[in-house]
Design a protein around this motif. Structure first.
Motif, PDB file in Angstrom:
ATOM      1  N   LEU A 170       0.837  -1.195   0.000  1.00 45.63           N
ATOM      2  CA  LEU A 170       0.000   0.000   0.000  1.00 45.63           C
ATOM      3  C   LEU A 170       0.873   1.247   0.000  1.00 45.63           C
ATOM      4  N   PRO A 171       0.717   2.103  -1.000  1.00 51.32           N
ATOM      5  CA  PRO A 171       1.504   3.345  -1.001  1.00 51.32           C
ATOM      6  C   PRO A 171       1.015   4.277   0.110  1.00 51.32           C
ATOM      7  N   ILE A 172       1.963   4.787   0.879  1.00 47.34           N
ATOM      8  CA  ILE A 172       1.584   5.681   1.981  1.00 47.34           C
ATOM      9  C   ILE A 172       1.738   7.122   1.487  1.00 47.34           C
ATOM     10  N   PRO A 173       0.707   7.933   1.614  1.00 52.92           N
ATOM     11  CA  PRO A 173       0.821   9.325   1.147  1.00 52.92           C
ATOM     12  C   PRO A 173       1.885  10.076   1.937  1.00 52.92           C
ATOM     13  N   SER A 174       2.491  11.049   1.280  1.00 48.68           N
ATOM     14  CA  SER A 174       3.603  11.760   1.914  1.00 48.68           C
ATOM     15  C   SER A 174       3.165  12.511   3.168  1.00 48.68           C
ATOM     16  N   GLY A 175       1.892  12.847   3.237  1.00 45.04           N
ATOM     17  CA  GLY A 175       1.401  13.561   4.415  1.00 45.04           C
ATOM     18  C   GLY A 175       1.531  12.757   5.698  1.00 45.04           C
ATOM     19  N   CYS A 176       1.588  11.442   5.574  1.00 45.29           N
ATOM     20  CA  CYS A 176       1.703  10.606   6.766  1.00 45.29           C
ATOM     21  C   CYS A 176       3.160  10.535   7.160  1.00 45.29           C
ATOM     22  N   ASP A 177       3.588  11.480   7.948  1.00 44.06           N
ATOM     23  CA  ASP A 177       5.017  11.616   8.180  1.00 44.06           C
ATOM     24  C   ASP A 177       5.473  11.020   9.517  1.00 44.06           C
ATOM     25  N   THR A 178       4.557  10.516  10.304  1.00 42.02           N
ATOM     26  CA  THR A 178       5.000   9.859  11.538  1.00 42.02           C
ATOM     27  C   THR A 178       4.569   8.394  11.469  1.00 42.02           C
ATOM     28  N   PRO A 179       5.268   7.534  12.208  1.00 47.46           N
ATOM     29  CA  PRO A 179       4.864   6.122  12.230  1.00 47.46           C
ATOM     30  C   PRO A 179       3.412   5.964  12.644  1.00 47.46           C
TER      31      PRO A 179
END
Length: 910
Positions: free
Chosen positions: A187-196
């Motif tokens: 699943l590609p994680i959007p760049s906005g999700c910047d914390t674990p």
RNA sequence: GUGGGCGUGGCGGAAUGGCAGACGCGCCAGACUUAGGAUCUGGUUCCUCACGGAGUGGAGGUUCAAGUCCUCUCGCCCACACCA
């Protein structure tokens, strides 16, 4: 009790024992050794060998819907389907297939748990007792199941894999590009999700199994939530208790992602149209458009779904569902009180009340106004519970002129009704909901006037799209599957909860090595006083040393039945839910090395009550497993047949309260298993609803008696009966006293024996192929009625007859088969069950002369006999010469003579 | 309301557009029996003494021919049901 027609009470147990001892119906997987002397090995040249898939005969997987082993035991409806599949299984075995025909238990279920709540007895105890009773009853019917593959969903070695499959679902997401499930790692994680934590939350929100706070169907009486499908008319499907809506944290399975494939793949499987239609309706695909209306004094808009965007000019108000999040933000101060009151009223109503009161529309004005994007009209926004929060966007544009519900509502609340569709021919446009021609639909931006509905839809949708106000959309009724239950007697979720650094709680899968996760025994099986599921009582089990906490919900009963047909393929495999080779051999006949059959289960028989739920859920799981590469077919069940309901003697549904329930045990005691099986099939077509008749059982029982007397010497039978009377305990041993009738002889058969036999072979073969068991039995009766009059009965004719009888009445057939002397061609095979199915010789069915009906003007006047070789002219002449037809021809002109070769003559006169 | 299915003797049900009612139950008659809720034989859609006529829920239609195909209609069963 009347005198027995034949000693079925000794014959039936005898053969059931033999079959069990000799493992007659064991099915072998590729790579399994066939023991020396087994009739399957002997038949297929595999005696004592260990064949690979390519060496095994073609497979045939014949499956019953496994039962819930209730305390009441079997009723006559269960064995209807089981008998049909058993007949087919035996037929296919004789035809040379490698037949897989298993049975098992859908054993989780509420009754055992309720009993546990009352008595404190572990549900497993009740469940096992019920399984034992069902096993006894089913075995007594002589079905050819491979019992070595028996499964029970409550067995930890089974539900280990139910939990494992859940983890596969949990660890997957649906990729809309490829339209299939993929491992969550892709699943590609959007760049906005910047914390674990954000990444984790994002991933968790995309899983195929996810947790959501959702309004659910809460049944206080049962102490659990129910899936939408388990709620009927606002009451629980089980028990009929009231159900209310309540927001709760629940596990959901993302079945909606598969809506399109579940729908599309129906075209590739062999189910009845009505069944496919039910699934289509349940999925409820509808094409339309989303349209966004601007709100006055509020930057947000209201997005609605409509299948009739062409009626947009006729939208005179809007309705939000009472639960819609916008309601709170748009309600004007003046209306606040009324709106809150209505929301309270709507949420307080149980589903039952909502349904019952559906006739009368209710609703409240919010005080807000929206703007019709197409003509700038200012229209009021209402809330009403005839708009469902869970369908579409939870909001609608109301077009009272052309929607029944909107019309009712508008009339009741005095809202304007504007015509925008002209019906075809002078019909009243008010409440006209079908297609027509658009009228009154012109603004300075766009006009639909004069366009037929489909064209108008296209035009307006394009226009909306070009302005960013709307888009073509597809909507489904199908909703995600509510997968958790607050029960004890179900599979625990292999999931623990942890608390993140930021204090949020999140889920984590239990390692596969920890499976099966078995529910701990409890002192008390009730939910906790604060409403938590029973498992929450087991503090030691719930709280883990590392501070994580176990999920205390359990899976619904459907879980185990979603994949049992796969476990049968390799039921004792400790390492995998099914081995790859077994799965390929039994399910994917198109795979390399196999030569025959279909993809998936060849025949699946069960009741219509599972037409939507079980079959949709199982298809969904199967597709996930397929996407993840665990199974090789896209669909589990290639051909599916619903058996019809069996009604009581009185034509009413069987029920204890009506006192018309027939207990198979009683029928068996009086008539035997063969008669019971035969009657279940003789009643009528498998798929139809039909009433039970005890006299009908007696009828087929008499037929079996005639078969017996066709073979048996009466004097020897009298001797047998006397011996039994003298020594009742040794009755079975005295069976050997019974001898064949003296006129059963190993002599050559002639045409008057062979013709009825071969007619019978043809009819039975064709009818079994088409599951027309009732007419197959009728063909056997016709044969017996003829054969019983023969002076001499050649063994070579009786033997194939027994083979035809065997799938239907296997015990009697085996017994008589055993008594027949071996023919000139050598000894008959060890077991009748693997004797090659007889084939008919068309040459023997050819007639010398034909009976041809003679009609005059379509009315039957005579039947003439003509040689087969007769030409059309011959037949014409013979018909015109008919004594009986002549009076109808006299004084009239013959206009035309229709000769249908081999069938009929019709003389048309003026 | 929407979707699906079904209407054939006293009953369960048979009939690739081609002899309606196979097969079974029940019923009637006969045979064998001390007896029969056993067995065997024959009969059994309705009307008519008969010749014959009518007949597959009802009404039309297509066809040389309709239980079967088409249109309308009535009744029963099942599923879904405020799904925009």
């Amino acid at each position: 009790m009347a005198r027995r027609q034949y000693p079925f009470h000794l014959i039936e147990p005898r053969w059931q024992q033999r079959w069990e001892q000799e493992q007659t119906f064991r099915a072998w997987n590729p790579g399994e050794a066939v023991p020396p002397g087994h009739p399957f090995g002997l038949r297929h040249g595999l005696d004592g060998k260990t064949p690979v898939a390519a060496q095994l005969p073609p497979k045939c997987y014949i499956l019953d819907m496994f039962p819930y082993p209730s305390g009441e035991g079997l009723h006559v409806g269960h064995p209807e389907g089981y008998t049909a599949t058993d007949i087919l299984a035996r037929f296919r075995r004789a035809q040379g297939y490698n037949v897989l025909h298993p049975m098992g238990w859908d054993a989780f279920g509420l009754p055992a748990e309720q009993y546990a709540v009352k008595t404190g007895q572990h549900p497993r105890v009740t469940t096992q007792a019920n399984i034992a009773n069902f096993t006894r009853q089913i075995r007594s019917l002589g079905f050819s199941y491979d019992w070595s593959r028996e499964v029970a969903t409550t067995d930890p070695e089974y539900f280990r894999w139910t939990q494992w499959i859940f983890l596969q679902i949990y660890n997957a997401w649906f990729n809309p590009e490829t339209r299939r499930a993929e491992p969550i790692a892709t699943l590609p994680i959007p760049s906005g999700c910047d914390t674990p934590a954000k990444q984790r939350a994002y991933r968790d929100s995309r899983r195929l199994a996810y947790v959501a706070e959702a309004p659910v169907n809460w049944c206080p009486e049962l102490g659990t939530v129910l899936a939408n499908e388990e709620v009927v008319d606002g009451r629980s499907e089980v028990g009929g208790f009231p159900v209310v809506r309540k927001p709760m944290r629940q596990w959901m399975l993302r079945i909606t992602a598969y809506a399109e494939r579940l729908l599309g793949d129906l075209n590739n499987i062999d189910w009845t149209d009505s069944l496919k239609e039910m699934q289509r309706n349940w999925i409820g695909r509808s094409e339309g458009a989303q349209v966004t209306f601007a709100l006055e004094g509020n930057p947000e808009g209201i997005t609605v779904f409509t299948t009739r965007p062409d009626t947009l000019f006729g939208a005179t108000y809007m309705v939000l569902s009472p639960e819609h999040p916008l309601v709170a933000r748009i309600t004007t101060p003046a209306q606040r009180e009324a709106v809150s009151a209505y929301q309270a009223f709507a949420s307080g109503r149980s589903d039952l009340e909502r349904t019952e009161l559906a006739k009368e529309k209710t609703g409240v004005f919010t005080g807000a106004h929206a703007v019709n994007p197409v003509n700038g009209q200012r229209i009021p926004v209402w809330i009403a519970d005839y708009v469902l929060a869970s369908y579409g966007t939870g909001a609608i544009m109301a077009v009272p002129a052309h929607d029944t519900r909107d019309f009712e509502f508008a009339v009741k609340f005095g809202l304007p009704v504007v015509q925008v569709v002209e019906p075809p021919s002078g019909r009243d446009w008010r409440g006209y909901t079908d297609e027509g021609v658009a009228v009154n639909s012109t603004s300075d931006q766009v006009s639909l006037d004069g366009l037929p509905t489909p064209e108008a839809k296209r035009r307006i949708t394009d226009w909306l799209a070009s302005r960013g106000l709307g888009a073509r959309t597809i909507n489904y009724k199908l909703r995600d599957w509510l997968f958790s239950r607050q029960r004890y007697w179900g599979e625990p979720f292999p999931i623990v909860w942890r608390t993140g650094e930021d204090g949020t709680r999140y889920t984590e899968a239990v390692g596969e090595e920890a499976l099966p996760l078995v529910p701990p025994p409890l002192d008390d099986y009730k939910p906790t006083p604060d409403g938590q599921p029973p498992l929450a009582r087991a503090a030691d089990w719930v709280n883990l040393p590392d501070g994580s906490v176990r999920e205390t919900n359990t899976m619904p009963q459907w879980a185990g039945s979603c994949w049992y047909y796969l476990r049968y393929l390799d039921a004792r495999n400790p390492d995998r839910f099914v081995s790859e080779s077994a799965e390929r051999y039994w399910m994917d006949s198109t795979a390399a090395g196999s030569r025959f059959g279909v993809q998936g289960v060849d025949l699946y028989v069960g009741g219509t009550e599972h037409a939507v739920l079980h079959l949709l859920y199982a298809r969904f799981w199967h597709k996930v497993l397929f996407d993840l590469g665990h199974v090789s077919t896209a669909e589990p069940f290639h051909r599916l047949v619903n058996q019809g309901l069996i009604l009581g003697d009185d034509g009413q549904k069987m029920s204890k309260s009506r006192g018309n329930v027939v207990n198979p045990d009683d029928v068996l005691a009086e008539y035997g298993a063969d008669a019971f099986r035969l009657y279940e099939m003789f009643m009528g077509p498998l798929q139809e609803v039909k009433p039970w008749s005890t006299q009908g059982v007696a009828g087929v029982y008499k037929f079996l008696g005639r078969v017996w007397r066709l073979f048996i010497d009466e004097t020897s039978e009298t001797a047998f009966e006397q011996a039994c009377a003298a020594e009742p305990d040794r009755a079975a041993a005295h069976l050997g006293l019974i001898k064949l009738a003296p006129n059963v002889q190993d002599v050559p058969a002639d045409a008057h024996h062979l013709k009825p036999l071969h007619q019978c072979i043809r009819k039975v073969t064709e009818d079994l192929e088409g599951l027309r068991f009732n007419t197959a039995i009728s063909a056997l009766m016709i044969f017996v009625n003829e054969a019983i009059a023969w002076e001499v009965k050649p063994v070579s004719v009786l033997r194939p007859f027994l083979q035809l009888l065997a799938p239907l009445a296997p015990h009697l057939a085996e017994q008589l088969w055993e008594m027949l002397p071996s023919g000139p061609s050598g000894a008959p095979p060890e077991s009748l069950s693997y004797a090659p199915w007889p084939s008919f010789d068309p040459a023997l069915l050819v007639e010398d002369t034909l009976e041809i009906p003679v009609q005059v003007n379509g009315k039957l006047r005579d039947v003439i006999r003509v040689p087969v070789a007769a030409t059309q002219a011959d037949i014409e002449a013979a018909a015109l010469a008919s004594e009986k037809a002549r009076p109808f021809l006299e004084g009239r002109t013959v206009r035309k003579i229709i000769v249908v070769p081999r069938k009929l003559v019709n003389i048309v006169v003026a």
